[in-house]
Write a protein that holds these residues in place. Structure first.
Motif, PDB file in Angstrom:
ATOM      1  N   LEU A 371       0.829  -1.207   0.000  1.00 51.41           N
ATOM      2  CA  LEU A 371       0.000   0.000   0.000  1.00 51.41           C
ATOM      3  C   LEU A 371       0.863   1.258   0.000  1.00 51.41           C
ATOM      4  CD1 LEU A 371      -2.838  -1.032   2.480  1.00 51.41           C
ATOM      5  CD2 LEU A 371      -3.096  -0.578   0.028  1.00 51.41           C
ATOM      6  N   GLU A 372       1.929   1.253   0.780  1.00 52.07           N
ATOM      7  CA  GLU A 372       2.829   2.410   0.806  1.00 52.07           C
ATOM      8  C   GLU A 372       3.419   2.663  -0.572  1.00 52.07           C
ATOM      9  OE1 GLU A 372       5.512   1.281   3.876  1.00 52.07           O
ATOM     10  OE2 GLU A 372       4.305   2.167   5.499  1.00 52.07           O
ATOM     11  N   ASN A 373       3.765   1.594  -1.280  1.00 44.69           N
ATOM     12  CA  ASN A 373       4.278   1.744  -2.640  1.00 44.69           C
ATOM     13  C   ASN A 373       3.214   2.326  -3.562  1.00 44.69           C
ATOM     14  OD1 ASN A 373       6.769   0.698  -1.920  1.00 44.69           O
ATOM     15  ND2 ASN A 373       6.273  -1.379  -2.569  1.00 44.69           N
ATOM     16  N   LEU A 374       1.995   1.817  -3.427  1.00 46.17           N
ATOM     17  CA  LEU A 374       0.892   2.335  -4.252  1.00 46.17           C
ATOM     18  C   LEU A 374       0.679   3.830  -4.012  1.00 46.17           C
ATOM     19  CD1 LEU A 374      -2.148  -0.135  -4.352  1.00 46.17           C
ATOM     20  CD2 LEU A 374      -0.883   0.816  -6.268  1.00 46.17           C
ATOM     21  N   TYR A 375       0.721   4.234  -2.752  1.00 41.73           N
ATOM     22  CA  TYR A 375       0.474   5.634  -2.430  1.00 41.73           C
ATOM     23  C   TYR A 375       1.619   6.515  -2.931  1.00 41.73           C
ATOM     24  CZ  TYR A 375      -3.106   3.571   0.538  1.00 41.73           C
ATOM     25  OH  TYR A 375      -4.192   2.852   0.984  1.00 41.73           O
ATOM     26  N   LEU A 380      -4.487   6.736  -8.210  1.00 40.27           N
ATOM     27  CA  LEU A 380      -5.320   5.618  -7.750  1.00 40.27           C
ATOM     28  C   LEU A 380      -6.810   5.800  -8.049  1.00 40.27           C
ATOM     29  CD1 LEU A 380      -3.695   4.888  -4.278  1.00 40.27           C
ATOM     30  CD2 LEU A 380      -3.791   3.340  -6.224  1.00 40.27           C
ATOM     31  N   GLY A 381      -7.196   6.935  -8.602  1.00 37.93           N
ATOM     32  CA  GLY A 381      -8.617   7.242  -8.740  1.00 37.93           C
ATOM     33  C   GLY A 381      -9.433   6.155  -9.408  1.00 37.93           C
ATOM     34  N   ASN A 382      -8.875   5.523 -10.435  1.00 42.44           N
ATOM     35  CA  ASN A 382      -9.624   4.484 -11.156  1.00 42.44           C
ATOM     36  C   ASN A 382      -9.692   3.164 -10.395  1.00 42.44           C
ATOM     37  OD1 ASN A 382      -9.943   6.283 -13.267  1.00 42.44           O
ATOM     38  ND2 ASN A 382      -8.100   5.579 -14.323  1.00 42.44           N
ATOM     39  N   ILE A 411      -2.115  -3.927  -9.536  1.00 41.35           N
ATOM     40  CA  ILE A 411      -2.611  -2.558  -9.682  1.00 41.35           C
ATOM     41  C   ILE A 411      -1.437  -1.597  -9.835  1.00 41.35           C
ATOM     42  CG2 ILE A 411      -3.788  -0.655  -8.489  1.00 41.35           C
ATOM     43  CD1 ILE A 411      -5.644  -2.760  -7.236  1.00 41.35           C
ATOM     44  N   GLU A 412      -0.407  -1.788  -9.012  1.00 44.73           N
ATOM     45  CA  GLU A 412       0.782  -0.940  -9.119  1.00 44.73           C
ATOM     46  C   GLU A 412       1.430  -1.089 -10.490  1.00 44.73           C
ATOM     47  OE1 GLU A 412       5.218  -0.439  -7.125  1.00 44.73           O
ATOM     48  OE2 GLU A 412       3.703  -1.584  -6.049  1.00 44.73           O
ATOM     49  N   THR A 413       1.504  -2.317 -10.994  1.00 43.40           N
ATOM     50  CA  THR A 413       2.087  -2.545 -12.316  1.00 43.40           C
ATOM     51  C   THR A 413       1.301  -1.816 -13.392  1.00 43.40           C
ATOM     52  OG1 THR A 413       2.943  -4.710 -11.649  1.00 43.40           O
ATOM     53  CG2 THR A 413       2.696  -4.324 -14.005  1.00 43.40           C
ATOM     54  N   ARG A 623      10.179  -5.855 -11.723  1.00 47.57           N
ATOM     55  CA  ARG A 623       9.324  -5.370 -10.635  1.00 47.57           C
ATOM     56  C   ARG A 623       7.886  -5.205 -11.088  1.00 47.57           C
ATOM     57  NH1 ARG A 623      10.035  -2.565  -5.698  1.00 47.57           N
ATOM     58  NH2 ARG A 623       8.350  -1.119  -5.206  1.00 47.57           N
ATOM     59  N   TRP A 624       7.701  -4.727 -12.322  1.00 43.36           N
ATOM     60  CA  TRP A 624       6.360  -4.514 -12.874  1.00 43.36           C
ATOM     61  C   TRP A 624       6.261  -5.291 -14.189  1.00 43.36           C
ATOM     62  CZ3 TRP A 624       9.129   0.277 -11.664  1.00 43.36           C
ATOM     63  CH2 TRP A 624       8.851   0.739 -10.375  1.00 43.36           C
ATOM     64  N   PRO A 625       6.088  -6.593 -14.118  1.00 42.06           N
ATOM     65  CA  PRO A 625       6.239  -7.446 -15.305  1.00 42.06           C
ATOM     66  C   PRO A 625       5.045  -7.424 -16.252  1.00 42.06           C
ATOM     67  CG  PRO A 625       5.650  -8.778 -13.409  1.00 42.06           C
ATOM     68  CD  PRO A 625       5.862  -7.388 -12.883  1.00 42.06           C
TER      69      PRO A 625
END
Length: 643
Positions: A371-375, A380-382, A411-413, A623-625
C-alpha cells in the motif's frame, strides 16, 4: 421553544442548552462560508437579514433541572459560527471597557449558569471548542483562562483546523474594526451595532419531538450556508423515505409505529455518524486529502448499483445521487430493510477506505508495504472501488492475504506502466477497472445482479495483466525508455516524482541484499524538503573541462535513463557539471547505493551508460512485469511459432 419565525435573540437566550447530536458531521465551514456570513452582516448593519432555518429536536432537562437540552439537527454550522463571532466580539468589548455589552453576550449567548450554551460532539470537538475556541468562557472573571490557548492544543483534525481558522478570521476582522467599507469611525460603535444586528437576525425555527418529523421537515427547507453535499442529501432523503414508508406500514398502535420509525432512523443516523468520522480521518491523510465524500460515495455506488453502466454518454457514476434516489423511490414491501442495508454497506466502504489510507488496523507487513508503494505512485482514482471491495473481502476472509498482495502488485504494475511510463491520460483504463471492481464485489456469496459475471481475485488479477499488456507491453516499454531522452520526457515538474520513483525502484534492487535502504519511498518521490534531486552523471551543460570531441556524444546521452541517478543535496553540492573523474572523489560517502555503483567505474562513457540503462530497465520489467508476454514465451507453441 416554539416553532415559528423569530429573531436570533429569541433562539439562543432562555432555558435551552444546545448540543450537536453524535450522528451529525463535525464543523465544516471554510473560508467561503465565514466570509459570506461576515459580508452579509456588514450589509445588514442598518437592516434585518434572514439567516435561514434551524431545526431543533426537543430533549430532556439537563442534570440541574434548570435548562432543557435540545439537539440542533439543522443549523449547527451557522449557530457554531455565530457563537464564535460573539465570543470574539465580547473580547473586544471587554478590552474597550464596555463590560455591560460583554457580560450581556456571555450571559445570553455563551454561558448559562455554569454551562456552555452550545456543546459540540464529544469525539474531537467538544473539549477543543470549550478550551481553545471559547477559552473557558464559563470563567466569566477570566481568572483561569489560558493566556495562550494555542500552545496547549494540536490542530490534528480538519474540524479543529476549521474551528481555529474561523476564530482567527473573526478576531482579525474585529481587531481591524471598523471595516473600511463602512461609515464607522469608532470601533466601539461598530461593535455595538454589530451585536444588535446579530441579535435581530431573522430565522425560522422548527421544533420537533421525533426524528421522523425532523426527517420530513428537513426535506422541505432550504437554507443559506454551506451547500449540502450529495452524501448529506442522501442521508436526509433516506430518513425522509423511512419516515414515510413506516407511516404506511402495518400498525399495532401509534406508539409502536413511532418507535419503529425512530429506531430505523436512528440506525441511519448512527451509520452516517460513523461515515462522517471516517471522512474526517480519510481527508486528514496525505493520501486521502484529494478525496471528498461525494467521490467516495460514487466509488461505492459503482460497486453497489446493479444497473450501473460504463456508458460515457450517461456519465452514470457522476450523477449517482439521482440513481440512489430512484432506487428507494418505490416501496415494494422491503424498502425499510433495503435502506438499512444500503447505509450499512455504504458505512463499510467508508470504513475500509479509512483503514486503507491510514493503514490503521492492517496487521500484515506485506500488505502495508504494498500500500505504501501504491500511495507513492499515486494515480489511484480508477482503482479505489477495486481496492475498497478487495480489502473488505480480505478482512472478512473471502480473499486470502496472498491474493490481496498479488492484486496490489498488479494494480501498481498497471499504474506504473500505463500512467508513469506510457503517460496515458488519467481516465485510461477506467471503463476496465470499474467493471473489475463490480465483478469482484458481486463474487461475494449472497450478492446477485443481472448482466454481471462475478470474478474471483485470480480472475481480476489475470484481466489486469491483460490490460497491462495491451497498454504497455515490454516492447512498448523499451521503445519509450531505452536510448531515449528520458529526462525531457519527464520534464514537467509534476512528473519528476514519477522519474524519482523509477530510479528508487532500481535503488531498492541494489539495497535488497543489504536490507538497509536509508530513505523512505514517499520522501524520495515527493522530494521532501527539496532534498532529493535527479543528477546527470554526464552533465547537461558541457564545460570546457571535457575534451571537445566528447561534447556531441555527451549532449546526445546526458538525458538517457542510464545517465541519471538519485542524489541528495548533500551529495550534489558544487559537482553538477564536473567531469566524471572529479565527481568520483566526492561521492564516496553517499547513502545512495546507485552512486556507489556508478563511481565504481573507472570511466564513464556511452557504453557504461548503455549497460547501466539495460540493468535499470531489467529491474523495471522484473518489478512490474508484462506477465502476458512471459506466458507467451513460456508456451510450448512459442518456439514452433518463431520457426
Amino acid at each position: 421553544m416554539q416553532t415559528g419565525k423569530k429573531p436570533f435573540k429569541n433562539l439562543v437566550p432562555g432555558r435551552d442548552l444546545f448540543y450537536v447530536p453524535k450522528y451529525q458531521r463535525n464543523y465544516s465551514w471554510d473560508e467561503k462560508q465565514r466570509r459570506e456570513l461576515w459580508e452579509d452582516l456588514l450589509e445588514s448593519l442598518d437592516k434585518t437579514h434572514y439567516i435561514g432555518t434551524f431545526l431543533i429536536e426537543d430533549s430532556d432537562e439537563s442534570d440541574d433541572g434548570l435548562y432543557d437540552e435540545v439537539g440542533i439537527i439543522d443549523g449547527q454550522q451557522r449557530l457554531t459560527t455565530l457563537l464564535i463571532l460573539l465570543f470574539e466580539l465580547q473580547e473586544q468589548l471587554h478590552a474597550h471597557g464596555r463590560e455591560e455589552y460583554a457580560v450581556d453576550i456571555l450571559d445570553n449567548y455563551l454561558v448559562a449558569s455554569d454551562q456552555q450554551r452550545l456543546r459540540l460532539q464529544e469525539d474531537d470537538d467538544a473539549k477543543f471548542f470549550k478550551k481553545y475556541i471559547l477559552e473557558d468562557v464559563i470563567d466569566t472573571e477570566k481568572s483561569t483562562q489560558s493566556s495562550n490557548p494555542e500552545a496547549e492544543y494540536t490542530l490534528d483534525t480538519p474540524s479543529k483546523r476549521r474551528l481555529a481558522n474561523t476564530k482567527s478570521f473573526f478576531r482579525e476582522k474585529l481587531e481591524d474594526a471598523p471595516p473600511e467599507n463602512t461609515d464607522y469611525e469608532d470601533p466601539v460603535e461598530f461593535y455595538t451595532d454589530l451585536y444588535s444586528t446579530i441579535q435581530n437576525l431573522d430565522l425560522l425555527a422548527y421544533v420537533v419531538e421525533s426524528r421522523a418529523e425532523a426527517a420530513r421537515i428537513f426535506q422541505t427547507v432550504n437554507d443559506r450556508g454551506k451547500g449540502l453535499t450529495d452524501l448529506e442529501i442522501t442521508k436526509s432523503y433516506l430518513m425522509h423515505r423511512l419516515a414515510l414508508v413506516t407511516d404506511d406500514g402495518p400498525r399495532d398502535g401509534k406508539d409502536d409505529e413511532e418507535q419503529r420509525t425512530e429506531g430505523l432512523i436512528n440506525i441511519v443516523q448512527e451509520n452516517f455518524g460513523e461515515i462522517y468520522s471516517n471522512i474526517e480521518q480519510i481527508t486528514d491523510t496525505d493520501v486521502g486529502s484529494g478525496l471528498d465524500e461525494d467521490q467516495i460515495q460514487r466509488y461505492h455506488f459503482i460497486l453497489w448499483d446493479a444497473n450501473w453502466t460504463t456508458s460515457y454518454d450517461k456519465r452514470y457514476y457522476q450523477n449517482h445521487l439521482e440513481y440512489v434516489k430512484k432506487a428507494f423511490a418505490t416501496d415494494n414491501g422491503d424498502l425499510a430493510e433495503e435502506i438499512i442495508d444500503y447505509t450499512n454497506d455504504l458505512k463499510r466502504s467508508f470504513q475500509r477506505l479509512r483503514e486503507l489510507v491510514t493503514l490503521d488496523g492492517i496487521d500484515s507487513t506485506r500488505i502495508e508495504t504494498r500500500l505504501e508503494n501504491l500511495y507513492a505512485v499515486g494515480r489511484l482514482g480508477n482503482f479505489y472501488p477495486l481496492l475498497i471491495t478487495a480489502y473488505d473481502q480480505y478482512t472478512r476472509d473471502l480473499i486470502l492475504e496472498s491474493d490481496f498482495v498479488r492484486l496490489l502488485k498488479k494494480i501498481e504494475t498497471f499504474i506504473v506502466r500505463t500512467y508513469l511510463i506510457e503517460q496515458k491520460a488519467a481516465d485510461t483504463g477506467r471503463t476496465r477497472a470499474y467493471p473489475l471492481a463490480r465483478q469482484l464485489y458481486y463474487n461475494e456469496p449472497g450478492k446477485q445482479a443481472e448482466d454481471i459475471s462475478p470474478s474471483s481475485a485470480d480472475d481480476v488479477i489475470d484481466k489486469l495483466a491483460d490490460h497491462v499488456h495491451n497498454y504497455c507491453d515490454d516492447e512498448t516499454l523499451m521503445d519509450t525508455l531505452y536510448d531515449a531522452d528520458v529526462y525531457s520526457y519527464y520534464s514537467d515538474s509534476n512528473r519528476k516524482n514519477e522519474l524519482r520513483y523509477l530510479l528508487y525502484a532500481y535503488e531498492l534492487s541494489l539495497e535488497r541484499a543489504r536490507e538497509n535502504i536509508p530513505f523512505e519511498v514517499q520522501k524520495v518521490v515527493d522530494n521532501e524538503d527539496d532534498r532529493f534531486t535527479i543528477e546527470h552523471v554526464w552533465p547537461q551543460t558541457v564545460s570546457d573541462e571535457f575534451p571537445e570531441h566528447l561534447h556531441e556524444t555527451i549532449n546526445e546521452n546526458s538525458d538517457r535513463l542510464g545517465n541519471l541517478a538519485l542524489m541528495t543535496i548533500e551529495d550534489n553540492a558544487g559537482n553538477q557539471n564536473d567531469p566524471f573523474e572529479k565527481k568520483k572523489a566526492a561521492f564516496d560517502e553517499s547513502k545512495f547505493r546507485m552512486l556507489n555503483e556508478i563511481f565504481e567505474n573507472k570511466e564513464w562513457n556511452e557504453a557504461t551508460i548503455d549497460e547501466r540503462e539495460r540493468r535499470i530497465l531489467n529491474v523495471i520489467q522484473e518489478r512490474w512485469p508484462d506477465e502476458v508476454a512471459r506466458r507467451k514465451e513460456e508456451s510450448p507453441l512459442s518456439a514452433f511459432q518463431e520457426d
